[in-house]
Design an enzyme around this catalytic site. Structure first.
Site, PDB file in Angstrom:
ATOM      1  N   LYS A  22      36.413  -3.158  56.890  1.00 20.77           N
ATOM      2  CA  LYS A  22      35.916  -2.883  58.244  1.00 20.77           C
ATOM      3  C   LYS A  22      37.024  -3.028  59.277  1.00 20.77           C
ATOM      4  CE  LYS A  22      33.768  -6.135  60.752  1.00 20.77           C
ATOM      5  NZ  LYS A  22      34.271  -6.304  62.134  1.00 20.77           N
ATOM      6  N   ASN A  23      37.743  -4.138  59.221  1.00 20.70           N
ATOM      7  CA  ASN A  23      38.724  -4.375  60.290  1.00 20.70           C
ATOM      8  C   ASN A  23      39.927  -3.439  60.204  1.00 20.70           C
ATOM      9  OD1 ASN A  23      37.074  -6.276  61.359  1.00 20.70           O
ATOM     10  ND2 ASN A  23      38.296  -8.043  60.741  1.00 20.70           N
ATOM     11  N   CYS A 123      30.754  -9.825  68.978  1.00 18.29           N
ATOM     12  CA  CYS A 123      30.361 -11.067  68.315  1.00 18.29           C
ATOM     13  C   CYS A 123      30.427 -12.235  69.293  1.00 18.29           C
ATOM     14  CB  CYS A 123      31.328 -11.368  67.182  1.00 18.29           C
ATOM     15  SG  CYS A 123      30.736 -10.913  65.575  1.00 18.29           S
ATOM     16  N   ARG A 128      36.597 -15.066  73.848  1.00 14.48           N
ATOM     17  CA  ARG A 128      37.273 -13.842  73.404  1.00 14.48           C
ATOM     18  C   ARG A 128      37.791 -12.972  74.552  1.00 14.48           C
ATOM     19  NH1 ARG A 128      34.696 -11.517  67.959  1.00 14.48           N
ATOM     20  NH2 ARG A 128      36.873 -11.062  67.575  1.00 14.48           N
ATOM     21  N   ASP A 313      37.452 -15.569  59.314  1.00  9.71           N
ATOM     22  CA  ASP A 313      36.316 -14.751  58.900  1.00  9.71           C
ATOM     23  C   ASP A 313      35.690 -15.221  57.575  1.00  9.71           C
ATOM     24  OD1 ASP A 313      36.484 -13.220  61.147  1.00  9.71           O
ATOM     25  OD2 ASP A 313      37.306 -11.437  60.179  1.00  9.71           O
ATOM     26  N   ARG A 405      26.655  -4.357  60.547  1.00  9.02           N
ATOM     27  CA  ARG A 405      27.935  -4.036  61.182  1.00  9.02           C
ATOM     28  C   ARG A 405      29.089  -4.177  60.198  1.00  9.02           C
ATOM     29  NH1 ARG A 405      29.251  -8.006  65.032  1.00  9.02           N
ATOM     30  NH2 ARG A 405      31.149  -6.850  64.887  1.00  9.02           N
TER      31      ARG A 405
HETATM   32  C1  UD1 Z   1      40.202  -9.820  64.701  1.00  5.21           C
HETATM   33  C2  UD1 Z   1      39.119  -9.456  63.721  1.00  5.21           C
HETATM   34  C3  UD1 Z   1      38.159 -10.613  63.518  1.00  5.21           C
HETATM   35  C4  UD1 Z   1      38.925 -11.869  63.148  1.00  5.21           C
HETATM   36  C5  UD1 Z   1      40.056 -12.137  64.132  1.00  5.21           C
HETATM   37  C6  UD1 Z   1      40.949 -13.285  63.710  1.00  5.21           C
HETATM   38  C7  UD1 Z   1      38.853  -7.078  64.026  1.00  5.21           C
HETATM   39  C8  UD1 Z   1      37.992  -5.940  64.505  1.00  5.21           C
HETATM   40  N1  UD1 Z   1      38.395  -8.302  64.220  1.00  5.21           N
HETATM   41  O1  UD1 Z   1      39.550 -10.070  65.946  1.00  5.21           O
HETATM   42  O2  UD1 Z   1      37.249 -10.267  62.487  1.00  5.21           O
HETATM   43  O3  UD1 Z   1      38.028 -12.969  63.170  1.00  5.21           O
HETATM   44  O4  UD1 Z   1      40.883 -10.975  64.242  1.00  5.21           O
HETATM   45  O5  UD1 Z   1      41.460 -13.079  62.437  1.00  5.21           O
HETATM   46  O6  UD1 Z   1      39.884  -6.849  63.436  1.00  5.21           O
HETATM   47  N2  UD1 Z   1      42.712 -14.127  72.257  1.00  5.21           N
HETATM   48  C9  UD1 Z   1      43.039 -14.333  73.579  1.00  5.21           C
HETATM   49  N3  UD1 Z   1      43.363 -13.254  74.357  1.00  5.21           N
HETATM   50  C10 UD1 Z   1      43.361 -11.983  73.853  1.00  5.21           C
HETATM   51  C11 UD1 Z   1      43.049 -11.766  72.489  1.00  5.21           C
HETATM   52  C12 UD1 Z   1      42.727 -12.862  71.709  1.00  5.21           C
HETATM   53  O7  UD1 Z   1      43.021 -15.460  74.048  1.00  5.21           O
HETATM   54  O8  UD1 Z   1      43.680 -11.046  74.602  1.00  5.21           O
HETATM   55  C13 UD1 Z   1      42.353 -15.278  71.396  1.00  5.21           C
HETATM   56  C14 UD1 Z   1      40.951 -15.147  70.820  1.00  5.21           C
HETATM   57  O9  UD1 Z   1      39.965 -15.619  71.741  1.00  5.21           O
HETATM   58  C15 UD1 Z   1      41.065 -16.022  69.604  1.00  5.21           C
HETATM   59  C16 UD1 Z   1      42.500 -15.764  69.129  1.00  5.21           C
HETATM   60  O10 UD1 Z   1      43.199 -15.259  70.260  1.00  5.21           O
HETATM   61  O11 UD1 Z   1      40.927 -17.373  69.957  1.00  5.21           O
HETATM   62  C17 UD1 Z   1      42.640 -14.766  68.005  1.00  5.21           C
HETATM   63  O12 UD1 Z   1      41.925 -13.582  68.302  1.00  5.21           O
HETATM   64  P1  UD1 Z   1      42.355 -12.159  67.757  1.00  5.21           P
HETATM   65  O13 UD1 Z   1      43.317 -12.335  66.636  1.00  5.21           O
HETATM   66  O14 UD1 Z   1      42.760 -11.293  68.891  1.00  5.21           O
HETATM   67  O15 UD1 Z   1      40.993 -11.616  67.174  1.00  5.21           O
HETATM   68  P2  UD1 Z   1      40.411 -10.151  67.279  1.00  5.21           P
HETATM   69  O16 UD1 Z   1      41.496  -9.140  67.206  1.00  5.21           O
HETATM   70  O17 UD1 Z   1      39.455 -10.088  68.405  1.00  5.21           O
END
Ligand code: UD1
Length: 427
Positions: A22-23, A123, A128, A313, A405
């Protein structure tokens, strides 16, 4: 609303085909925005999130065509073509259903010079924010404005110049957005402290197949030489390591034995190491990975971390499994601040779990008991399914749209290996 009903206590045994990730799919789909030629993605999982992403791309003017796949097949082949972009706005209605919609921001601004995306929902696992996405695009030369719940990114005349992105913390999505923008920038870009998740490697390989120049794939420093244009390609989505890990937990929690067809072994080292520590035998099989569980699992100490660490995850699924281990386990969530919504639900099934900030202490009990429970997010939902498979009696999981999803034909795959599970539609 649909529910899943499980009558637990059966050992699972047999073969589970693992679907496309999915990701990975959710970051490969927006690559179609980067070229006016067709991008064909094979092994795309049939998931609600993939459909939603397809609809979002349709809104932007991308045509999507699914090739003759039969209903009984897993996965499908989709050809996407962004011959001409007809809109540069990702609307709230779609984005609120799927956080990953933010991944159109980078490719759109790189190709079209401007992009507007609603601030995401998705989610419910903590705040986030998307600040890292925006700072990365700024570093590549975009101007960012926030207004009325939308973010607008604009490139200077002639396109993004490219630049040096240094992430203060590792972010999967922000790395993906930055990479997809940098491949069409005018100059060379560097991304430091890039996330190293296998799905990012999959993205980089697809971009290279489309003509991008990327060095350091799989490492924390990506060097991208921008290209004026990219071309079409055909690319196969990698198998889903989180789906495979979830089924490994299904074998472990039921004392069963499953072969996970096509599971990406090399990308799952941290999960397999912990399973082995718990007493599970993990071995390679001609068709994938064989998971054979002992009668009782040993407790674990696990902390989530960016790849190659233990994936956040998989935390919820491990918690369900450890709820019936022989002793006390300690789980620490370091990535998301509020990813314990499954705890009260597991407690309703008899689990003994204490949350102390980011640390959770799980005292293994002899058995779980079936109960009505409610899914709260995708992986939390899977942890309730796992608990239900092991519990005595009947478990009813409500709000299963979360599962749709991210797990392709969950009940079908579980039923095929001996689970007593059914979906009940309330119309
Ligand atoms: C992706 C995955 C999700 C997985 C996560 C961490 C997808 C669609 N989703 O989510 O399944 O759980 O990686 O492996 O691929 N953060 C910030 N600012 C930002 C972006 C992130 O503070 O602009 C923080 C987030 O709140 C979190 C951490 O960084 O605490 C990691 O998040 P991130 O790696 O960005 O996760 P996603 O890409 O949203």
């Amino acid at each position: 609303m649909d529910r899943i009903v499980i009558r637990g206590g059966r050992r699972l045994s047999g073969f589970v085909p693992i679907s496309g990730a999915k990701n990975a799919a959710l970051t490969l789909l927006p690559c179609a925005l980067l070229t006016d030629e067709p991008l064909t993605l094979r092994n795309l999982p049939r998931l609600a999130d993939v459909d939603s992403f397809g609809h979002l791309l349709n809104e932007l003017g991308v045509s999507t065509m699914v090739e003759g796949s039969r209903p009984e097949d897993f996965g499908r082949v989709m050809t996407l073509r962004a011959a001409e972009l007809t809109s540069l706005v990702a609307p709230y209605d779609i984005v609120r259903k799927m956080r990953a919609s933010i991944l159109v921001l980078g490719p759109l601004v790189a190709r079209a010079g401007s992009a507007t995306v609603s601030l995401p929902g998705g989610c419910a696992i903590g705040n986030r924010p998307i600040d890292l996405h925006l700072k990365a695009l700024e570093a590549l030369g975009a101007e960012i404005e926030l207004a009325a719940g939308y973010v607008k990114a604009t490139a200077p005349e002639g396109g993004l110049p490219g630049g040096h992105v240094i992430f203060p913390t590792v972010s999967v999505g922000a790395t993906e957005n930055a990479l997809m923008a940098a491949v069409l920038a005018r100059g060379t870009s560097i991304i430091d402290n890039a996330a190293r998740e296998p799905e990012i490697t999959d993205l980089a390989r697809c971009l290279v197949a489309m003509g991008a120049s990327i060095e350091g794939i799989g490492s924390e420093r990506l060097v991208i030489e921008g290209r004026q244009r990219l071309h079409g390609a055909t690319y196969q989505v990698m198998p889903d390591r989180i789906e495979a890990g979830s089924y490994a937990c299904a074998a472990a929690i039921t004392g069963g034995e499953l072969v996970l067809g096509g599971a990406p072994v090399a990308e799952m080292a941290a999960v397999f190491a912990q399973l082995a520590e718990a007493g599970v035998t993990v071995s390679e099989d001609a068709r994938g990975v064989r998971i054979a569980a002992p009668d009782r699992l040993r407790p674990l100490t696990v902390s989530t971390a960016p790849h190659p660490g233990f994936p956040t995850d998989m935390q919820a699924q491990f918690m369900a499994m450890l709820a019936i281990a022989d002793g006390t386990s300690v789980l620490t969530e370091t990535i998301f601040e509020n990813r314990y919504m499954h705890v009260p639900e597991l407690a309703r099934m008899g689990a003994d779990i204490q949350v102390r900030g980011r640390v959770v202490v799980v005292k293994g009990v002899d058995a779980l008991v079936g109960a009505p429970v409610m899914a709260t997010d995708l992986r939390a939902s899977m942890s309730l399914i796992l608990a239900g498979l092991a519990a005595g009696g009947q478990t009813e999981v409500a709000r299963i749209y979360h599962l749709d999803r991210g797990y392709e034909r969950l009940e079908e795959k579980l039923r095929a290996v001996g689970a007593d599970i059914e979906r009940i539609s309330n119309g």
